[in-house]
Design a protein around this motif. Structure first.
Motif, mmCIF file in Angstrom:
data_model
loop_
_atom_site.group_PDB
_atom_site.id
_atom_site.type_symbol
_atom_site.label_atom_id
_atom_site.label_comp_id
_atom_site.label_asym_id
_atom_site.label_seq_id
_atom_site.Cartn_x
_atom_site.Cartn_y
_atom_site.Cartn_z
ATOM 1 N N SER A 108 0.939 -1.283 -0.114
ATOM 2 C CA SER A 108 -0.118 -0.157 0.031
ATOM 3 C C SER A 108 0.874 1.044 0.057
ATOM 4 C CB SER A 108 -0.893 -0.079 1.173
ATOM 5 O OG SER A 108 -1.800 -0.974 1.112
ATOM 6 N N ALA A 109 1.901 1.171 0.798
ATOM 7 C CA ALA A 109 2.920 2.388 0.759
ATOM 8 C C ALA A 109 3.426 2.768 -0.686
ATOM 9 C CB ALA A 109 3.951 2.161 1.745
ATOM 10 N N TRP A 110 3.812 1.463 -1.438
ATOM 11 C CA TRP A 110 4.394 1.537 -2.662
ATOM 12 C C TRP A 110 3.244 2.335 -3.766
ATOM 13 C CZ3 TRP A 110 6.153 -3.166 -5.915
ATOM 14 C CH2 TRP A 110 6.429 -2.874 -7.133
ATOM 15 N N SER A 111 1.974 1.935 -3.301
ATOM 16 C CA SER A 111 0.959 2.398 -4.208
ATOM 17 C C SER A 111 0.347 3.841 -3.978
ATOM 18 C CB SER A 111 -0.450 1.567 -4.097
ATOM 19 O OG SER A 111 -0.147 0.203 -4.387
ATOM 20 N N VAL A 112 0.466 4.034 -2.560
ATOM 21 C CA VAL A 112 0.365 5.758 -2.191
ATOM 22 C C VAL A 112 1.518 6.671 -2.922
ATOM 23 C CG1 VAL A 112 0.526 7.246 -0.160
ATOM 24 C CG2 VAL A 112 -0.976 5.033 0.037
ATOM 25 N N GLY A 113 2.671 6.152 -2.829
ATOM 26 C CA GLY A 113 4.000 6.674 -3.491
ATOM 27 C C GLY A 113 3.470 6.924 -5.073
ATOM 28 N N ALA A 114 2.837 5.954 -5.651
ATOM 29 C CA ALA A 114 2.735 5.987 -6.909
ATOM 30 C C ALA A 114 1.493 7.065 -7.386
ATOM 31 C CB ALA A 114 2.211 4.430 -7.681
ATOM 32 N N ALA A 115 0.384 6.887 -6.493
ATOM 33 C CA ALA A 115 -0.348 8.035 -6.705
ATOM 34 C C ALA A 115 -0.136 9.246 -6.420
ATOM 35 C CB ALA A 115 -1.648 7.666 -5.781
ATOM 36 N N ALA A 116 0.752 9.680 -5.489
ATOM 37 C CA ALA A 116 1.672 10.856 -5.442
ATOM 38 C C ALA A 116 2.086 11.358 -6.591
ATOM 39 C CB ALA A 116 2.025 11.035 -3.931
ATOM 40 N N GLY A 117 3.004 10.474 -6.945
ATOM 41 C CA GLY A 117 4.009 10.569 -8.289
ATOM 42 C C GLY A 117 3.116 10.671 -9.420
ATOM 43 N N VAL A 118 1.767 10.277 -9.422
ATOM 44 C CA VAL A 118 1.147 10.464 -10.795
ATOM 45 C C VAL A 118 0.420 12.022 -10.632
ATOM 46 C CG1 VAL A 118 -1.401 10.055 -11.867
ATOM 47 C CG2 VAL A 118 0.296 8.102 -11.060
ATOM 48 N N VAL A 119 -0.131 12.435 -9.621
ATOM 49 C CA VAL A 119 -0.542 13.957 -9.428
ATOM 50 C C VAL A 119 0.794 14.823 -9.629
ATOM 51 C CG1 VAL A 119 -1.602 15.494 -7.747
ATOM 52 C CG2 VAL A 119 -2.355 13.084 -7.816
ATOM 53 N N LEU A 120 1.763 14.595 -9.172
ATOM 54 C CA LEU A 120 2.782 15.483 -9.159
ATOM 55 C C LEU A 120 3.346 15.562 -10.739
ATOM 56 C CD1 LEU A 120 5.112 15.036 -6.227
ATOM 57 C CD2 LEU A 120 3.872 16.807 -6.655
ATOM 58 N N PHE A 121 3.311 14.565 -11.486
ATOM 59 C CA PHE A 121 3.906 14.353 -12.706
ATOM 60 C C PHE A 121 2.730 14.864 -13.761
ATOM 61 C CE2 PHE A 121 4.069 12.043 -16.987
ATOM 62 C CZ PHE A 121 5.450 12.423 -17.052
ATOM 63 N N ASN A 122 1.559 15.045 -13.476
ATOM 64 C CA ASN A 122 0.443 15.511 -14.060
ATOM 65 C C ASN A 122 0.864 17.301 -14.066
ATOM 66 O OD1 ASN A 122 -2.002 15.361 -15.705
ATOM 67 N ND2 ASN A 122 -2.936 16.445 -14.083
ATOM 68 N N ARG A 123 1.196 17.562 -12.885
ATOM 69 C CA ARG A 123 1.278 18.915 -12.620
ATOM 70 C C ARG A 123 2.663 19.452 -13.225
ATOM 71 N NH1 ARG A 123 -1.885 22.013 -9.335
ATOM 72 N NH2 ARG A 123 -3.430 20.967 -8.277
ATOM 73 N N LEU A 124 3.538 18.533 -12.979
ATOM 74 C CA LEU A 124 5.176 19.077 -13.421
ATOM 75 C C LEU A 124 5.661 18.551 -14.769
ATOM 76 C CD1 LEU A 124 6.268 18.991 -9.629
ATOM 77 C CD2 LEU A 124 5.292 20.896 -10.990
ATOM 78 N N GLN A 125 5.087 17.762 -15.301
ATOM 79 C CA GLN A 125 5.717 16.927 -16.678
ATOM 80 C C GLN A 125 6.288 18.329 -17.496
ATOM 81 O OE1 GLN A 125 2.993 15.130 -19.180
ATOM 82 N NE2 GLN A 125 4.701 14.134 -20.549
ATOM 83 N N PRO A 126 7.527 17.830 -18.054
ATOM 84 C CA PRO A 126 8.265 19.104 -18.734
ATOM 85 C C PRO A 126 7.285 18.951 -19.888
ATOM 86 C CG PRO A 126 9.815 17.331 -17.981
ATOM 87 C CD PRO A 126 8.340 16.874 -17.394
#
Length: 412
Positions: free
Chosen positions: A263-281
């Protein structure tokens, strides 16, 4: 200027219904691997549990492109309805076989059948977004699907923990399959899905009835093959760890901790998705095919944390970091694959991407169980980083290949 982002995506007509249906239909993704490993391990041991998990995902890999072609030909709703019911029946048969103590080969066969009958959810939805959304929202839709999958991997282990705690993991498998059935039937009934199927049927019929039928455009080019191998390498790492972590904590008599680490892995993945959607070059700053090796290298570096993670808290932190680092790669696979595949074969392309995912996960699960049996947990935690390294090397090769294709196209 058109609004972009999750809010604009979710406020688009029909999108909320599609999102709810596809999330329900994908419920097994967050539950089946974890429960299947523990359920089969309880009756047969680690090696057979790895084989069963590998067989399940191998079934998805073998038949996913077949059902993807059905979607491209306009038979998506029919496939969703038939397979949604068939998968539930096959999972019940798998549970019955394990409880009856049948030969391990029969367990593997039942697992393969359950995986093979998985409905083509990704092929339906990911080929649908470009025809129903503004162009600026398509990448957001792909990103949101990755987020849904990651959230399911957060909730899935928690749901699995409930069934495990009550000593009835098999009912977790059945509940997940029932959710898939309900979601598949709901998705098949939605107007955009039926309209998209009708468009695909008309296109296929026009091509077939033309005076000089054109051959189907090529799909499995060198660039597509490299992309599939990049995905396979990363998912081999994921499948390895998804099988290894539950086995490790189950061996210590603390199976619930394994679910929490996943679950910790999945929480990190969800956070990464949101950040990438905002910060993708921006692609103007760094082309998408060049972004992939950058993020693949970051993912490889972070996967080196697991062999040195000492204790449960350190393992959860490592899993969180790995999930966050891997999320951009998952998103880029879909962005790149959508640009490489011809319009007539979009659903099949996404199904092939799911095939690469399934093959990677199944190979990882198989080797995790095998290494645990033959060499122990220390070796099992040290070896999977080779998979993420291979993914990075292949991503660099893919960037070179796509760059060469663009140059050649420019000269033409």
């Amino acid at each position: 200027m058109r609004e972009t982002g999750y809010r604009a995506f979710l406020s688009t007509r029909h999108v909320p219904s599609i999102v709810v249906s596809m999330a329900l239909a994908r419920l097994p993704m967050g539950v089946v691997t974890l429960i299947l490993v523990l359920f089969v391990s309880m009756h047969y041991g680690a090696a057979v549990s790895g084989i069963a998990t590998a067989a399940f995902t191998a079934g998805m890999a073998c038949f996913g492109p077949v059902f993807g072609r059905m979607v491209d030909k306009g038979r998506g709703p029919a496939a969703l309805r038939a397979l949604g019911i068939a998968e539930l029946v096959s999972v019940i048969e798998l549970v019955a076989a394990v409880k009856a103590g049948v030969h391990p080969a029969a367990v593997a066969a039942c697992s393969f059948a359950a995986g093979a009958l998985t409905p083509p959810i990704a092929g339906v939805t990911r080929s649908l977004w470009p025809v129903m959304l503004d162009i600026g929202l398509v990448s957001t839709a792909y990103n949101f699907e990755v987020l849904v999958v990651d959230l399911l991997y957060v909730m899935g282990p928690l749901l699995a923990s409930v069934f495990i705690a009550f000593g009835a993991p098999e009912w977790g498998l059945i509940a997940a399959a029932a959710g898939c059935t309900a979601g598949s039937l709901a998705l098949a009934s939605l107007e955009p899905v039926k309209n998209h199927a009708q468009r695909n049927r008309k296109r296929a019929l026009t091509r077939k009835e033309s005076a000089a039928p054109l051959p189907r455009p090529a799909l499995l080019t060198l660039a597509v093959a490299l992309l599939l191998l990049v995905c396979l390498g990363k998912m081999c790492y994921s499948g390895w760890m998804e099988a290894l972590i539950p086995l490790f904590y189950s061996d210590q008599g603390a199976a619930v901790l394994g679910s929490a680490a996943i679950s910790a892995w999945s929480v990190g993945a969800a956070a990464g998705v949101v950040l990438f959607n905002r910060l993708q070059p921006s692609p103007r700053t760094l082309a998408i095919h060049k972004q992939l090796p950058v993020f693949a290298s970051v993912f490889f570096a972070v996967t080196l944390l697991t062999p040195v993670a000492d204790g449960f808290s350190a393992m959860c932190l490592a899993m969180f970091a790995i999930g966050m680092a891997g999320a951009p790669c998952d998103n880029l696979y879909y962005q790149i694959s959508g640009s490489l595949a011809p319009e007539e074969r979009q659903a099949e392309m996404f199904s092939w991407l799911n095939t690469a995912t399934s093959v990677g996960v199944s190979a990882g699960a198989f080797f995790a169980g095998l290494v645990v049996e033959e060499a122990g947990f220390r070796a099992a935690f040290s070896l999977p980083a080779l998979c993420s390294l291979a993914s990075f090397v292949l991503a660099a090769a893919l960037a070179v290949r796509i760059g060469a294709m663009k140059k050649a196209h420019g000269r033409a």
